[in-house]
Design an enzyme around this catalytic site. Structure first.
Site, PDB file in Angstrom:
ATOM      1  CB  CYS A 132      -0.888  -0.018   1.246  1.00  0.00           C
ATOM      2  SG  CYS A 132      -2.045  -1.397   1.264  1.00  0.00           S
ATOM      3  CB  ALA A 133       3.519   1.747  -2.401  1.00  0.00           C
ATOM      4  CB  ALA A 134       0.139   5.944  -3.102  1.00  0.00           C
ATOM      5  N   GLY A 189       4.505   6.910  -1.453  1.00  0.00           N
ATOM      6  CA  GLY A 189       5.847   6.393  -1.728  1.00  0.00           C
ATOM      7  C   GLY A 189       6.917   6.779  -0.727  1.00  0.00           C
ATOM      8  N   GLY A 190       6.539   7.299   0.430  1.00  0.00           N
ATOM      9  CA  GLY A 190       7.540   7.650   1.438  1.00  0.00           C
ATOM     10  C   GLY A 190       8.388   6.439   1.812  1.00  0.00           C
ATOM     11  CB  CYS A 235      -0.370   6.131  10.804  1.00  0.00           C
ATOM     12  SG  CYS A 235      -1.580   6.447   9.525  1.00  0.00           S
TER      13      CYS A 235
END
Ligand SMILES: C[S@@+](CC[C@H](N)C(=O)[O-])C[C@H]1O[C@@H](n2cnc3c(N)ncnc32)[C@H](O)[C@@H]1O
Length: 441
Positions: free
Chosen positions: A250-252, A254-255, A372
């Protein structure tokens, strides 16, 4: 229009969009950013963040000053009055300037007939010293919705007040220094940047004051990125026992993808997916700035049949969609937009994604589950249920760097960084390992 009036108009409009229409604060801010001068823009942001952080208290104070609630069509004036009260109670704007700019803003909002009411309410606020009155209920006292106060109390009996206070505070800006260039300590020394280093986190630097990325030496060259310190814990933890074929699920925006690649060799392969195609642009821009490459796909992690090529992964990062209750200090609109019923729905989605990604993991591989959120239902609740049903899964409780244990509260399973600890965001981590073929024989 007088200086500062535009900022009040824009703040009231943005608040109205969040509180009245359920829009996100980021969306609402973006609507007027372009039309405002820099000064007005930062004033508008300060007002919006402050009004949302203190929403329940400000509303309770306003209600003491109104004879009867305003009509629905005057909702924007209610937001403007909240903006006015916030200036009087929590900012250094002189009272007379706050009152006159806010009254003027009611005219600019084409509600000239309400100017008298705005003037009277704000003057009364000062005269009756309303800011000094004790809040009458928990929502106004803690500036959180009741359901969330109750959840936090139940999940964190010893910490909930600390969490609530951290949620209502301003978050510091953190940098991640690219280890291919430097450590955070060297970067700080070289560029004489005021900030604090955290033991156990060699690449992280907490800035004394936020600054624009244009003022960050080496930002455009990928030497440094903006990322909260707690978010920086994930990538080194996932890769602590070796690097193989990696999936960032769940990359966006992209941090963490960027950080994973900074730590991997150029030959190692990373696939970054996200179900929101529009958000993939963020990943691509991040990687272009860092000069690093990955396979980037729009894909649903809970439905692997549609996109998976059949080659398993050795490490999977699941930075799951969640309530974001650990990052309320950066997104105070979450307190208004999130509903209690969202939490069970999110936990169901998190479990579904975890179940389907597990079958993509090689025997002996690692999956780091991250949210988070500070809510047990999305964190240890999800992982406990998963471990109970998945025979080939076990938790690895060895942390990659000993010192970060001091930053975490131990959960069973997993670990929680509470918001505000060392200035960090609230994050939950659980590292799962899949039994190797040898183990399962
Ligand atoms: C917490 S954010 C990820 C932040 C990111 N890892 C970073 O460090 O920048 C969660 C992401 O999950 C994505 N998402 C939600 N449901 C998904 C699904 N079923 N499959 C893949 N991505 C999903 C959202 O679009 C969102 O970008």
């Amino acid at each position: 229009m007088k200086a500062g009036v535009k900022a009040r108009v824009a703040a009231a409009t943005a608040l109205d969009a969040v509180v009245g229409d359920g829009k996100s604060l980021d969306w609402a801010l973006a609507q007027s950013d372009e039309s405002l001068a820099l000064n007005d823009r930062s004033m508008m942001r300060m007002l919006c963040y402050g009004c949302l952080r203190n929403h329940w208290q400000l509303r309770a104070q306003l209600m003491q000053l109104l004879d009867r609630p305003l009509k629905k069509r005057d909702r924007i004036i209610e937001s403007l009055l909240i903006v006015g009260i916030f200036q009087l109670s929590d900012t250094r704007v002189p009272d007379h300037a706050a009152v006159s700019a806010t009254v003027e803003a009611s005219r600019a909002l084409r509600r000239p007939k309400m100017a008298g009411l705005v003037n009277a309410v704000l003057r009364n606020f000062v005269r009756r010293n309303i800011a000094r009155l004790d809040p009458t209920n928990d929502e106004a006292r803690y500036n959180h919705p009741q359901w969330l106060i109750e959840r936090l109390r139940a999940d964190w009996p010893d910490h909930w007040q600390q969490i609530v206070a951290a949620n209502n505070a301003q978050a510091p800006m953190w940098l991640r220094v690219n280890p291919r260039f430097d450590t955070a300590e060297k970067y700080q020394q070289t560029h004489e940047i005021e900030g604090t280093l955290v033991a156990g986190m060699e690449q992280a630097l907490r800035l004394k004051e936020p600054r624009s990325v244009d003022d960050l030496p080496g930002f455009l060259e990928g030497q440094v990125s903006v990322q909260d310190g707690a978010a920086q814990i994930a990538a080194p933890w996932l890769l602590a026992k070796g690097v193989g074929k990696v999936l960032d699920a769940c990359a966006a925006p992209g941090g963490k993808t960027g950080q994973l690649l900074e730590l991997m060799s150029d030959e190692a392969k990373l696939t970054a997916i996200d179900s929101d195609e529009k958000r993939l642009t963020g990943i691509r821009e991040n990687l272009a700035r860092l000069g690093l490459a990955a396979t980037v796909l729009a894909a649903d992690a809970s439905n692997t049949e549609d996109w998976w090529d059949g080659e398993s992964f050795d490490q999977i990062l699941l930075d799951a969609p969640c309530s974001a209750t650990g990052v309320i200090r950066r997104h105070p609109d979450i307190k208004l937009l999130r509903r209690e019923s969202d939490i069970a729905a999110l936990a169901t989605l998190q479990e579904r994604i975890l179940d389907s990604l597990w079958s993509l993991l090689n025997p002996g591989g690692r999956l780091l589950y991250v949210t988070c959120s500070v809510l047990a239902e999305e964190n240890d609740g999800v992982i406990r249920r998963f471990l109970a049903k998945q025979d080939d899964a076990a938790e690895d409780r060895v942390l990659h760097a000993y010192n970060i244990r001091d930053l975490m509260v131990e959960k069973a399973p997993g670990f929680q960084v509470l918001p505000g600890t060392e200035g960090l965001d609230g994050f939950y981590f659980a590292c799962l390992e899949k039994a190797s073929e040898k183990d399962s024989r």
